[in-house]
Write an enzyme that holds these catalytic residues in place. Structure first.
Site, PDB file in Angstrom:
ATOM      1  CG  HIS A   1      -1.914   0.994   1.060  1.00 36.09           C
ATOM      2  ND1 HIS A   1      -3.242   0.831   0.291  1.00 36.09           N
ATOM      3  CD2 HIS A   1      -2.042   2.142   1.435  1.00 36.09           C
ATOM      4  CE1 HIS A   1      -3.968   1.804   0.397  1.00 36.09           C
ATOM      5  NE2 HIS A   1      -3.220   2.849   1.128  1.00 36.09           N
TER       6      HIS A   1
ATOM      7  CG  HIS B   1      -3.630   6.712   8.628  1.00 36.85           C
ATOM      8  ND1 HIS B   1      -4.440   6.226   7.746  1.00 36.85           N
ATOM      9  CD2 HIS B   1      -3.523   7.905   8.452  1.00 36.85           C
ATOM     10  CE1 HIS B   1      -4.876   7.339   7.219  1.00 36.85           C
ATOM     11  NE2 HIS B   1      -4.485   8.292   7.490  1.00 36.85           N
TER      12      HIS B   1
ATOM     13  CG  ASP C   1      -8.524  18.073  11.002  1.00 39.83           C
ATOM     14  OD1 ASP C   1      -8.158  17.338  11.832  1.00 39.83           O
ATOM     15  OD2 ASP C   1      -9.058  19.344  11.593  1.00 39.83           O
TER      16      ASP C   1
ATOM     17  CG  HIS D   1      -8.885   7.817   9.671  1.00 38.39           C
ATOM     18  ND1 HIS D   1      -8.030   8.955  10.111  1.00 38.39           N
ATOM     19  CD2 HIS D   1      -8.593   7.748   8.079  1.00 38.39           C
ATOM     20  CE1 HIS D   1      -7.141   9.173   9.124  1.00 38.39           C
ATOM     21  NE2 HIS D   1      -7.452   8.438   7.963  1.00 38.39           N
TER      22      HIS D   1
HETATM   23 FE   LIG Z   1      -6.628   9.172   6.159  1.00 39.84          FE
END
Ligand SMILES: [Fe+2]
Length: 387
Positions: free
Chosen positions: A265, A302, A308, A338
């Site tokens: 990834h 992560h 943000d 998240h």
């Molecule tokens: Fe993200």
């Protein structure tokens, strides 16, 4: 900043006599950034660019952060929204903001503007989610279409003309600092390097000059200090016979962004498309997935402790998210981890490619939902990872 470009007629040497057919001088205007230290262009007007006839009363044109909203993973569901207002300016609804940038949507009912707009507060980045049209500015005509990022430097005087047929929906970002190509993609003289996901051939400056020479009354709505200042000039502000320089609006299609892929990834910086003060813009485009035999295509959880992260979902299916539609925004706030929704990690294994298309805006200072943005909040989203 893109590269040196010129259109129309200009004198061989700057700041010298350049005469119109009747013998009078053209009026030179230097449009420069960072005082006299940044990029600039020289424009040649038929009329005096200060030929103001009247100045109307300023009206507020700003948004308020909803500071009591709190720390929550957020989904703004704007997919079902039709027209957001009558004309280009009333239809701009900023849904998120901080001191560096604002981001929102614009879906005007009217396809043509009968006035000009000048944003003196910041650079604009407009992503054409749906629509096709022409940006008319002092720098000429720029054809734009679905998938284009349009970078409009501050103080550019412009109007859009969109085709009447089909939907029209824009993602609008206003930036306090200049919106630029990514520094690490450029060499010491500014040329885009071999490892850059796009190059100069993908950047489209205005293709032809568009000169309105007539006199009359021409309204320019100037945004400055969160207010709209209506200025009426005695001629069209698009009275330019030629210009040259590095400062001008341009388009870059998200479809010309060449993705970087890997065995495992790849992190979001490989998707970076633009930089600005306090935030970055990234493009998630159709690409092959990771090809390590044990690769997990879905992203890992992560905790991005000082960003943000906003994702605007443009096309395709997002394998790591459930309940997200075309036109959704997600805001994943720094301070909370998240990641993929339950079940999506296993489901991603073995997938070979994605057709997703999304625009990401990551800010380095806290981003707030605006009071208007509250209308679009999906209350179920913060708990949507619950197993
Ligand atoms: Fe993200």
């Amino acid at each position: 900043m893109a590269y040196y470009h010129r259109l129309g007629n200009i004198p061989p040497k700057r700041h010298t006599q350049f005469r119109q057919p009747d013998g009078s001088l053209y009026k030179e205007e230097l449009v420069s950034s960072k005082g006299f230290s940044g990029i600039y262009s020289n424009l040649y007007h038929i009329h005096n660019p200060n030929n103001v006839i009247s100045i109307g009363e300023p009206t507020p044109y700003s948004w308020e952060p909803a500071k009591e909203y709190g720390l929550k993973q957020t989904h703004l569901k704007t997919s079902g929204v039709g027209a957001t207002g009558k004309d280009y300016l009333t239809a701009r609804k900023m849904l998120m903001m901080n001191n560096d940038c604002m981001m929102g949507i614009c879906a005007p009912e009217e396809r043509k503007m009968d006035y000009y707009f000048k944003n003196a507060d910041g650079d604009e980045l407009i992503y054409v989610h749906d629509g096709e049209g022409v940006l008319y500015s002092q720098f000429g005509k720029l054809q734009v279409r679905q998938g284009d990022y349009i970078v409009i430097p501050r103080t550019t005087i412009y109007r859009f003309e969109w085709k009447e047929e089909g939907p029209l929906r824009l993602l609008v970002i206003e930036s306090h600092g200049p919106i630029e190509t990514v520094k690490r993609y450029r060499n010491e003289v500014g040329q885009l390097l071999e490892h850059s996901p796009y190059c100069e051939r993908d950047i489209r400056p205005p293709g032809e000059l568009y000169t309105e020479s007539e006199k009359g009354e021409f309204l320019v709505q100037i945004k400055k200090g969160g207010m709209l200042h209506p200025y009426t000039y005695g001629h069209s502000p698009l009275d330019i016979v030629g210009w040259d320089g590095y400062l001008y609006p341009y388009a870059l299609s998200i479809h010309d962004f060449e993705p970087i892929t890997g065995r495992i990834h790849q992190p979001p910086p490989v998707h970076q498309t633009f930089q600005a003060w306090g935030f970055v813009i990234c493009s998630f485009v159709p690409r092959l997935f990771d090809y390590h035999p044990l690769a997990i295509p879905a992203p890992y959880n992560h905790s991005n402790i000082d960003s943000d992260e906003v994702l605007y979902y443009a096309e395709g299916e997002f394998m790591s998210r459930k309940g997200i539609d075309r036109g959704s925004f997600t805001i994943h706030m720094g301070g909370l981890p998240h990641g993929p929704h339950p079940g999506t990690v296993e489901k991603s294994i073995g997938a070979k490619e994605t057709h997703e298309l999304a625009v990401m805006l990551d800010t380095f200072r806290p981003l707030f939902v605006t009071t208007q943005g509250l209308d679009f909040v999906d209350p179920a989203y913060p708990m949507s990872w619950r197993e």
